[in-house]
Design an enzyme around this catalytic site. Structure first.
Site: not given
Ligand code: PXP
Length: 249
Positions: A7, A10, A43, A45, A49, A70, A101, A151, A196
């Site tokens: 993922n 970031h 993701h 969102r 962000r 996601e 999440t 998941e 996660h």
């Protein structure tokens, strides 16, 4: 062998901190793939962000592996998913104020609505996953709405490892809960993924869950990349998975 999805949200978080056009998520994804990542997760969102719409389109064009999007089950993002057609879509709950999440999606509580979204995504050729807590009722609901994958949320597993330690009753009980829900998912014909909070220290044990298909890991890898570089950070995570895959108990 269990697969690794990286993922890269970031990487975009760093870029958005200055609203610059670097670091590039496309370049980051290519490095992850070079280091052995089996898929790339982002993701998109609702508050944008980190990942932006353009990132999703750019990654769809550039990836050599698979794109996992996601997404919340809202109409705006569904339309983007249907347009981009990622390889996988993972439906997640989303709250604006949360840092990340929190908790799994309540599939059992909104079965009819989610069933029609799953159907629309699948018709576009997208493989659909549900991000759920390790809960039998949720697993059953995922099978009933015809999802392809689950998941399993490993947030609690990661938190208990940190707070109580790997051998603690709390951690072992959570691992057992995940194992049981995972077995039920596989039994129902669902592909089994997890993610996660997974990191270099807590990953070993969960590799023992039978029939695990893929882990999705982000924050730990991007954090480690600050010190070691992204390629090395991915390689080291992959090594842990490879060393412990097939040690099913
Ligand atoms: N899977 C899902 C569904 C997530 O929402 C996240 C966080 O974006 C992850 C996996 C990755 O979690 P982490 O960044 O803690 O590795």
């Amino acid at each position: 062998m269990i697969k690794l999805g990286v993922n890269i949200d970031h990487i975009a978080t760093i870029r958005q901190a200055r609203k610059e056009d670097f670091p590039s998520v496309v370049q980051a994804a290519a490095l992850c793939e070079k280091a052995g990542a089996d898929s790339i997760t982002v993701h998109l969102r609702e508050d944008r962000r980190h990942i932006q719409d353009k990132d999703v389109y750019d990654l769809k064009e550039s990836l050599r592996t698979k794109l996992n999007l996601e997404m919340a089950a809202g109409e705006e993002i569904i339309k983007i998913a249907l347009d981009v057609k990622p390889d996988y879509a993972c439906l997640v709950p989303e709250k604006r104020q949360e840092l990340t999440t929190e908790g799994g999606l309540d599939v059992a509580g909104q079965q009819a609505n989610l069933a029609s979204i799953v159907e629309r995504l699948k018709q576009a050729g997208i493989i659909v996953s549900m991000f759920i807590d390790a809960d039998m009722e949720q697993v059953k609901a995922c099978a009933e709405i015809n999802a392809d994958c689950v998941e399993i949320h490993t947030g609690k597993y990661a938190a208990y490892f940190k707070k109580f330690g790997g051998g603690s009753t709390e951690f072992e009980n959570e691992y057992k809960r995940i194992s049981e829900a995972s077995a039920a998912a596989v039994e129902s014909g669902l592909i089994l993924n997890a993610g996660h909070g997974l990191d270099y220290k807590n990953l070993e044990k969960i590799c023992q869950v039978p029939s695990m298909n893929e882990f999705n890991i982000g924050f730990a890898i991007v954090s480690e990349s600050v010190f070691k570089g992204l390629e090395q950070a991915v390689k080291e995570m992959k090594e842990i998975i490879n060393k412990n895959s097939g040690n099913e108990k």
